[in-house]
Design an enzyme around this catalytic site. Sequence first.
Site, short mmCIF file in Angstrom:
data_model
loop_
_atom_site.label_atom_id
_atom_site.label_comp_id
_atom_site.label_asym_id
_atom_site.label_seq_id
_atom_site.Cartn_x
_atom_site.Cartn_y
_atom_site.Cartn_z
N TYR A 144 0.83 -1.21 0.00
CA TYR A 144 0.00 0.00 0.00
C TYR A 144 0.86 1.25 0.00
O TYR A 144 0.64 2.18 -0.80
CB TYR A 144 -0.92 0.01 1.21
CG TYR A 144 -1.67 1.32 1.36
CD1 TYR A 144 -2.73 1.63 0.51
CD2 TYR A 144 -1.30 2.26 2.32
CE1 TYR A 144 -3.39 2.85 0.62
CE2 TYR A 144 -1.97 3.47 2.44
CZ TYR A 144 -3.02 3.76 1.59
OH TYR A 144 -3.67 4.95 1.68
N LYS A 148 1.15 4.18 -2.95
CA LYS A 148 0.88 5.60 -2.76
C LYS A 148 2.10 6.46 -3.09
O LYS A 148 1.96 7.63 -3.46
CB LYS A 148 0.39 5.87 -1.34
CG LYS A 148 -1.04 5.39 -1.11
CD LYS A 148 -2.03 6.05 -2.06
CE LYS A 148 -3.47 5.67 -1.77
NZ LYS A 148 -4.44 6.34 -2.67
#
Length: 254
Positions: A144, A148
């Site tokens: 994750y 990002k």
Amino acid sequence: MTKLAVITGASSGIGLELARLASAEGYDLVVASDTPMVDAGAGLDGEVSSIDADLATEQGVKQLLQQIGDRHVDVLVANAGHGLGHGFLDQAPAEWRHVIDTNITGTLLLIQPIAKKMAQRGEGKILITGSIAGHIPAAFQAVYHASKAFVDSFAAALGNELKDTGVTVTCLKPGATDTEFFARADMEDTKVGQAKKDDPADVAKTGWEAMKKGEHAVVHGLMNKAQVLAAGVLPESVSAEQGRKLNEPGSGTD
């Protein structure tokens, strides 16, 4: 003519709050999510067209683009995204691929055709939900945070490419926010999952106002800004270890 805003990840949390802000300013809406959209009680006025689609897939993105049709998109809010807790070695490839395909691939597949039309018209605003996570490598959320980092970087680069076209790109970078994120990522037993979080309505307003001003990026909250500044000077190994303390399964019960 009423302006149109397209908002993804709009069934709850930051996305829903952004939809409410757009609605309050008189935009017609096309809202998309991979979970059923809330009813009219969500505070959305005007013309609202909703679609349930998995934007991790090319087919899901095509469904959304077909829903938009030939209408001019004045505002695109690329907010769809999700996380995935636990260690990388414990995650099934289908799980971490879905994070990448939602946060990165689907986001780009949606932005490119809409941004092209905006550039041809010479106007439009794009708001991309990145994260302070993009500045901070973190154990037990490795995929994750890396996704990002891509999103934050992409938004800055695309904004520069479009700087002379009349189209602006703004990257909203929240920290931990009180949404369904941590439940969906199976992180409710972690330290960060149980910690106090930002109000999604406040986060959405920060991003929406920055987008209207054409700002390149905005970090919501003083503590989050401090984390981003610290990440610029701390070794990546230190950031990853700090992530372990926040994200490791069971850390919230220590």
